[in-house]
Design an enzyme around this catalytic site. Structure first.
Site, mmCIF file in Angstrom:
data_model
loop_
_atom_site.group_PDB
_atom_site.id
_atom_site.type_symbol
_atom_site.label_atom_id
_atom_site.label_comp_id
_atom_site.label_asym_id
_atom_site.label_seq_id
_atom_site.Cartn_x
_atom_site.Cartn_y
_atom_site.Cartn_z
ATOM 1 N N ASP A 1 0.813 -1.222 0.000
ATOM 2 C CA ASP A 1 0.000 0.000 0.000
ATOM 3 C C ASP A 1 0.847 1.274 0.000
ATOM 4 O O ASP A 1 0.295 2.378 -0.069
ATOM 5 C CB ASP A 1 -0.971 0.018 1.191
ATOM 6 N N GLU B 1 11.419 -3.162 13.231
ATOM 7 C CA GLU B 1 12.577 -2.802 12.418
ATOM 8 C C GLU B 1 13.856 -2.947 13.238
ATOM 9 O O GLU B 1 14.868 -3.467 12.753
ATOM 10 C CB GLU B 1 12.429 -1.364 11.883
#
Lengths: 278, 278
Positions: free
Chosen positions: B144, B230
């Protein structure tokens, strides 16, 4: 003032805009160097306006349009003057384009993009004489929709007006058309107001350029109910019998009426550098 | 059951998935015909899951990826078996690709895409031996987001881990990095939890393929707080000093964390033909 603009015929508004210099008109000769001479040109008219996701949406749609041969992008900003964001973006896009602008007057709150689409039509009629126009087709391509590249090859050879299904329109998985046994359009497969003369989403049709030039008074009207914009143009151009179904007899969804969420910028009170364009 | 999965080391989960045949592994030799031999290959890992806009989002991102030379798309579905929608879509996309799948177990509700990204890493480690791997870079490219093509050329030549700003992340116009006078990363320009070891959005970094192969235990962990995904990978790979700022010393926004609205399908109770794929 509000009323004045709402009831003003849109054609007169356009002339006013031209007169007041809101619209820049470029010479087609300066622009049309490239493009295969054998392919009809797709003229995509895209209204756009300033908002947080404007550049992201233009970037995304340009990534699609860049792959279409014989394509000319008419981008019409809802501004008084062309913005450097859009000018620089278009220059770097590698796409043949024309940048125009017209500010929607303060009183006009409905049918966003209407004046901008009409200015795109106006540019085509100012730029091309019917007898000397290139072979082409006109498509109203909003900057938030999603396009399978196939839809552009489907629309390229349009005699009058071609039509196809649109995903996520009118509260449905897709809006479409009802065809008879001969494969001609006989009605609309929609939930939202099927009594409209042309119950077709803006993303669901394309018009031959000659037809746009032959009918110079055909425009999108401001003085119509919601959902009647498409009809207001198409009624001046064709009848239902003229419609040309594409996308394998309207059985494939090749364009989607996607919308982008407004991003959450709640933490950005003077935090990021305003000189950095987003 | 929920707890069992949450505290299970992700590596063991992966092995279980492989053992149970959720993941299909293809031979790289079968796939790597094309691609300029001089360009490092960009391996983009994209998790995806079934939803109304899935095909539209894949269509849009494929329109971007199709223009990137030396690009290999690793698409990992959150399903028990590969779906024909994604298989057919990828075949028609014209993009060199590998389709994988792994179903997120019922108890795992947070960090959507984590197992799928790890399966992408797993595929790279199964496919390439460190000594014989092609020159390449690994990027976690959600379906997206919005990408300027420039970001792929920025990341292509990554020694260890390259970094850049991400638009619309963490409640800001963009999240970025703080550089010292020598142009090295010295911190994070973010609002959301700047104390994270690597306060970088998933879309804001890429990793050299050799480094992924050299550190086979580096994965995204499920047992971390939101926003620490992350860091959970990067802590196993590099230190802050190793980071390579891109995008003109992190002054350009070339990727945006856009999100698509769920379409209104309120009128679609048995209205549209379910045989037509949207």
């Amino acid at each position: 003032m509000r009323f004045k603009f709402l009831f003003f015929p849109t054609g007169i508004l356009l002339c006013l805009c031209l007169y007041h210099g809101y619209i820049s008109v470029f010479s087609w000769d300066e622009l049309s160097e490239a493009a295969s001479p054998s392919l009809p040109i797709i003229f995509a008219i895209t209204p756009t306006y300033s908002r947080p996701v404007q550049k992201a949406e233009l970037t995304r749609i340009a990534n699609t349009f860049r792959q279409i041969p014989a394509f000319h992008w008419i981008v019409v900003e809802d501004t008084n003057n062309k913005t450097s964001l859009v000018t620089n973006f278009l220059k770097s896009s590698g796409i043949q384009h024309t940048q125009l602008c017209v500010k929607t007057p303060a009183g006009v709150t409905k049918a966003r993009g209407t004046l901008q689409r009409n200015v795109g039509l106006c540019w085509l009629r100012e730029t091309f004489q019917l007898t000397e126009a290139p072979s082409g087709v006109v498509y109203f391509a909003d900057d938030d929709n999603t396009y399978n590249l196939e839809i552009f090859e489907e629309m390229r050879y349009t005699n009058k007006v071609s039509v196809w299904p649109v995903g996520f329109a009118g509260g449905l998985r897709y809006e479409s058309l009802v065809l008879n046994d001969a494969g001609k359009v006989k009605g609309w497969r929609v939930r939202y107001d099927p009594s409209r003369p042309f119950a077709i989403d803006m993303a669901g049709f394309a018009v031959n350029l000659d037809l746009i030039l032959e009918k110079p008074r055909a425009i999108f009207r401001l003085d119509v109910k919601p959902g009647y914009q498409e009809s207001s143009l198409l009624q001046d151009l064709v009848t239902m019998e003229d419609l040309e179904p594409k996308a394998n007899n309207c059985t494939k969804v090749l364009v989607w009426h996607t919308k982008t969420l407004n991003p959450n910028l709640v933490g950005d009170q003077h935090f990021t550098d305003r000189n950095i364009e987003v």
